[in-house]
Write a protein that holds these residues in place. Structure first.
Motif, PDB file in Angstrom:
ATOM      1  N   GLN A  69       0.842  -1.188   0.000  1.00  0.00           N
ATOM      2  CA  GLN A  69       0.000   0.000   0.000  1.00  0.00           C
ATOM      3  C   GLN A  69       0.882   1.244   0.000  1.00  0.00           C
ATOM      4  OE1 GLN A  69      -2.625  -0.697   3.461  1.00  0.00           O
ATOM      5  NE2 GLN A  69      -4.267  -0.994   1.967  1.00  0.00           N
ATOM      6  N   VAL A  70       0.341   2.321  -0.580  1.00  0.00           N
ATOM      7  CA  VAL A  70       1.052   3.604  -0.579  1.00  0.00           C
ATOM      8  C   VAL A  70       1.389   3.973   0.864  1.00  0.00           C
ATOM      9  CG1 VAL A  70       0.825   6.083  -1.012  1.00  0.00           C
ATOM     10  CG2 VAL A  70       0.037   4.443  -2.729  1.00  0.00           C
ATOM     11  N   GLY A  71       2.608   4.389   1.071  1.00  0.00           N
ATOM     12  CA  GLY A  71       3.063   4.772   2.400  1.00  0.00           C
ATOM     13  C   GLY A  71       3.740   3.639   3.147  1.00  0.00           C
ATOM     14  N   GLN A  72       3.621   2.420   2.617  1.00  0.00           N
ATOM     15  CA  GLN A  72       4.233   1.265   3.266  1.00  0.00           C
ATOM     16  C   GLN A  72       5.741   1.268   3.026  1.00  0.00           C
ATOM     17  OE1 GLN A  72       2.171  -2.352   2.313  1.00  0.00           O
ATOM     18  NE2 GLN A  72       3.585  -3.659   3.444  1.00  0.00           N
ATOM     19  N   GLN A  73       6.464   0.786   4.007  1.00  0.00           N
ATOM     20  CA  GLN A  73       7.903   0.622   3.841  1.00  0.00           C
ATOM     21  C   GLN A  73       8.194  -0.803   3.389  1.00  0.00           C
ATOM     22  OE1 GLN A  73       9.694   1.789   7.584  1.00  0.00           O
ATOM     23  NE2 GLN A  73      10.150   3.800   6.745  1.00  0.00           N
ATOM     24  N   VAL A  74       9.094  -0.926   2.424  1.00  0.00           N
ATOM     25  CA  VAL A  74       9.462  -2.228   1.879  1.00  0.00           C
ATOM     26  C   VAL A  74      10.962  -2.415   2.058  1.00  0.00           C
ATOM     27  CG1 VAL A  74       9.535  -3.650  -0.214  1.00  0.00           C
ATOM     28  CG2 VAL A  74       7.592  -2.123   0.189  1.00  0.00           C
ATOM     29  N   ARG A  75      11.330  -3.596   2.477  1.00  0.00           N
ATOM     30  CA  ARG A  75      12.742  -3.965   2.542  1.00  0.00           C
ATOM     31  C   ARG A  75      12.913  -5.284   1.803  1.00  0.00           C
ATOM     32  NH1 ARG A  75      14.820  -3.587   8.612  1.00  0.00           N
ATOM     33  NH2 ARG A  75      13.048  -4.973   8.978  1.00  0.00           N
ATOM     34  N   TRP A  76      14.058  -5.434   1.179  1.00  0.00           N
ATOM     35  CA  TRP A  76      14.364  -6.669   0.466  1.00  0.00           C
ATOM     36  C   TRP A  76      15.431  -7.426   1.247  1.00  0.00           C
ATOM     37  CZ3 TRP A  76      12.435  -2.544  -2.051  1.00  0.00           C
ATOM     38  CH2 TRP A  76      11.525  -2.764  -3.104  1.00  0.00           C
ATOM     39  N   HIS A  77      15.144  -8.682   1.522  1.00  0.00           N
ATOM     40  CA  HIS A  77      16.100  -9.558   2.189  1.00  0.00           C
ATOM     41  C   HIS A  77      16.730 -10.477   1.148  1.00  0.00           C
ATOM     42  CE1 HIS A  77      17.998 -12.139   5.094  1.00  0.00           C
ATOM     43  NE2 HIS A  77      17.432 -13.182   4.517  1.00  0.00           N
ATOM     44  N   ASN A  78      18.041 -10.556   1.144  1.00  0.00           N
ATOM     45  CA  ASN A  78      18.749 -11.380   0.174  1.00  0.00           C
ATOM     46  C   ASN A  78      19.034 -12.759   0.774  1.00  0.00           C
ATOM     47  OD1 ASN A  78      20.369 -12.532  -1.733  1.00  0.00           O
ATOM     48  ND2 ASN A  78      21.825 -10.846  -1.867  1.00  0.00           N
ATOM     49  N   ALA A  79      18.244 -13.736   0.350  1.00  0.00           N
ATOM     50  CA  ALA A  79      18.423 -15.105   0.817  1.00  0.00           C
ATOM     51  C   ALA A  79      19.277 -15.919  -0.147  1.00  0.00           C
ATOM     52  CB  ALA A  79      17.066 -15.780   1.011  1.00  0.00           C
ATOM     53  N   ASP A  80      19.851 -15.250  -1.121  1.00  0.00           N
ATOM     54  CA  ASP A  80      20.696 -15.919  -2.107  1.00  0.00           C
ATOM     55  C   ASP A  80      22.152 -15.854  -1.647  1.00  0.00           C
ATOM     56  OD1 ASP A  80      21.297 -17.240  -4.442  1.00  0.00           O
ATOM     57  OD2 ASP A  80      20.708 -15.619  -5.783  1.00  0.00           O
ATOM     58  N   SER A  81      23.047 -16.469  -2.425  1.00  0.00           N
ATOM     59  CA  SER A  81      24.461 -16.518  -2.045  1.00  0.00           C
ATOM     60  C   SER A  81      25.291 -15.486  -2.796  1.00  0.00           C
ATOM     61  CB  SER A  81      25.016 -17.923  -2.295  1.00  0.00           C
ATOM     62  OG  SER A  81      24.815 -18.295  -3.647  1.00  0.00           O
ATOM     63  N   VAL A  82      24.660 -14.672  -3.645  1.00  0.00           N
ATOM     64  CA  VAL A  82      25.368 -13.625  -4.388  1.00  0.00           C
ATOM     65  C   VAL A  82      24.655 -12.292  -4.189  1.00  0.00           C
ATOM     66  CG1 VAL A  82      26.272 -15.221  -6.125  1.00  0.00           C
ATOM     67  CG2 VAL A  82      24.084 -14.084  -6.514  1.00  0.00           C
ATOM     68  N   VAL A  83      25.361 -11.203  -4.505  1.00  0.00           N
ATOM     69  CA  VAL A  83      24.810  -9.868  -4.279  1.00  0.00           C
ATOM     70  C   VAL A  83      23.699  -9.550  -5.279  1.00  0.00           C
ATOM     71  CG1 VAL A  83      26.508  -8.685  -5.750  1.00  0.00           C
ATOM     72  CG2 VAL A  83      25.463  -7.475  -3.819  1.00  0.00           C
ATOM     73  N   HIS A  84      22.678  -8.843  -4.821  1.00  0.00           N
ATOM     74  CA  HIS A  84      21.582  -8.407  -5.674  1.00  0.00           C
ATOM     75  C   HIS A  84      21.183  -6.979  -5.286  1.00  0.00           C
ATOM     76  CE1 HIS A  84      20.859 -12.336  -7.440  1.00  0.00           C
ATOM     77  NE2 HIS A  84      20.716 -12.892  -6.258  1.00  0.00           N
ATOM     78  N   THR A  85      20.341  -6.381  -6.143  1.00  0.00           N
ATOM     79  CA  THR A  85      19.725  -5.100  -5.816  1.00  0.00           C
ATOM     80  C   THR A  85      18.255  -5.172  -6.212  1.00  0.00           C
ATOM     81  OG1 THR A  85      19.863  -3.940  -7.953  1.00  0.00           O
ATOM     82  CG2 THR A  85      21.877  -3.991  -6.628  1.00  0.00           C
ATOM     83  N   ALA A  86      17.520  -4.144  -5.857  1.00  0.00           N
ATOM     84  CA  ALA A  86      16.159  -3.952  -6.378  1.00  0.00           C
ATOM     85  C   ALA A  86      16.066  -2.480  -6.761  1.00  0.00           C
ATOM     86  CB  ALA A  86      15.102  -4.320  -5.344  1.00  0.00           C
ATOM     87  N   ALA A  87      16.028  -2.217  -8.063  1.00  0.00           N
ATOM     88  CA  ALA A  87      16.027  -0.852  -8.577  1.00  0.00           C
ATOM     89  C   ALA A  87      14.828  -0.665  -9.497  1.00  0.00           C
ATOM     90  CB  ALA A  87      17.308  -0.564  -9.348  1.00  0.00           C
ATOM     91  N   GLN A  88      14.076   0.387  -9.237  1.00  0.00           N
ATOM     92  CA  GLN A  88      12.886   0.642 -10.050  1.00  0.00           C
ATOM     93  C   GLN A  88      13.289   0.962 -11.480  1.00  0.00           C
ATOM     94  OE1 GLN A  88      10.369   3.693  -8.453  1.00  0.00           O
ATOM     95  NE2 GLN A  88       8.792   3.419 -10.005  1.00  0.00           N
ATOM     96  N   ASN A  89      12.558   0.401 -12.439  1.00  0.00           N
ATOM     97  CA  ASN A  89      12.830   0.671 -13.850  1.00  0.00           C
ATOM     98  C   ASN A  89      12.626   2.159 -14.142  1.00  0.00           C
ATOM     99  OD1 ASN A  89      12.928  -2.094 -13.793  1.00  0.00           O
ATOM    100  ND2 ASN A  89      11.355  -2.418 -15.346  1.00  0.00           N
ATOM    101  N   GLY A  90      13.556   2.741 -14.879  1.00  0.00           N
ATOM    102  CA  GLY A  90      13.427   4.136 -15.264  1.00  0.00           C
ATOM    103  C   GLY A  90      13.710   5.115 -14.148  1.00  0.00           C
ATOM    104  N   GLY A  91      14.352   4.675 -13.107  1.00  0.00           N
ATOM    105  CA  GLY A  91      14.642   5.552 -11.972  1.00  0.00           C
ATOM    106  C   GLY A  91      13.591   5.393 -10.891  1.00  0.00           C
ATOM    107  N   GLY A  92      13.830   6.035  -9.769  1.00  0.00           N
ATOM    108  CA  GLY A  92      12.952   5.845  -8.611  1.00  0.00           C
ATOM    109  C   GLY A  92      13.733   5.183  -7.499  1.00  0.00           C
TER     110      GLY A  92
END
Ligand SMILES: [Cu+2]
Length: 79
Positions: A15-38
């Motif tokens: 929902q709008v206003g919600q905070q989101v965090r990404w947990h990396n359960a994999d063995s290599v580095v990752h990111t989460a980046a919005q397409n087109g910026g953001g």
């Protein structure tokens, strides 16, 4: 959540206003980046959790991993 070069749940419902965090359960580095910026978590090392990102816009927000561009996900954001 991240694991095995994929995001889960995907799409994720938030929902709008919600905070989101990404947990990396994999063995290599990752990111989460919005397409087109953001939002962009920056590099999330294996076993780490990103800083919280506050989602401010409704709609379908597509994102990807900047390290693995074929790794994509979406947030379904409602008011
Ligand atoms: Cu990745």
């Amino acid at each position: 959540m991240l694991g095995g070069n994929s995001y889960s749940p995907n799409p994720a419902n938030v929902q709008v206003g919600q905070q989101v965090r990404w947990h990396n359960a994999d063995s290599v580095v990752h990111t989460a980046a919005q397409n087109g910026g953001g939002f962009d978590t920056g590099l999330i090392t294996a076993g780490a959790t990103s800083a919280p990102i506050t989602i401010t816009t409704a709609g379908t927000l597509n994102y990807h991993c900047t390290v693995h561009p074929s790794m994509t996900g979406a947030l379904n954001v409602t008011q």
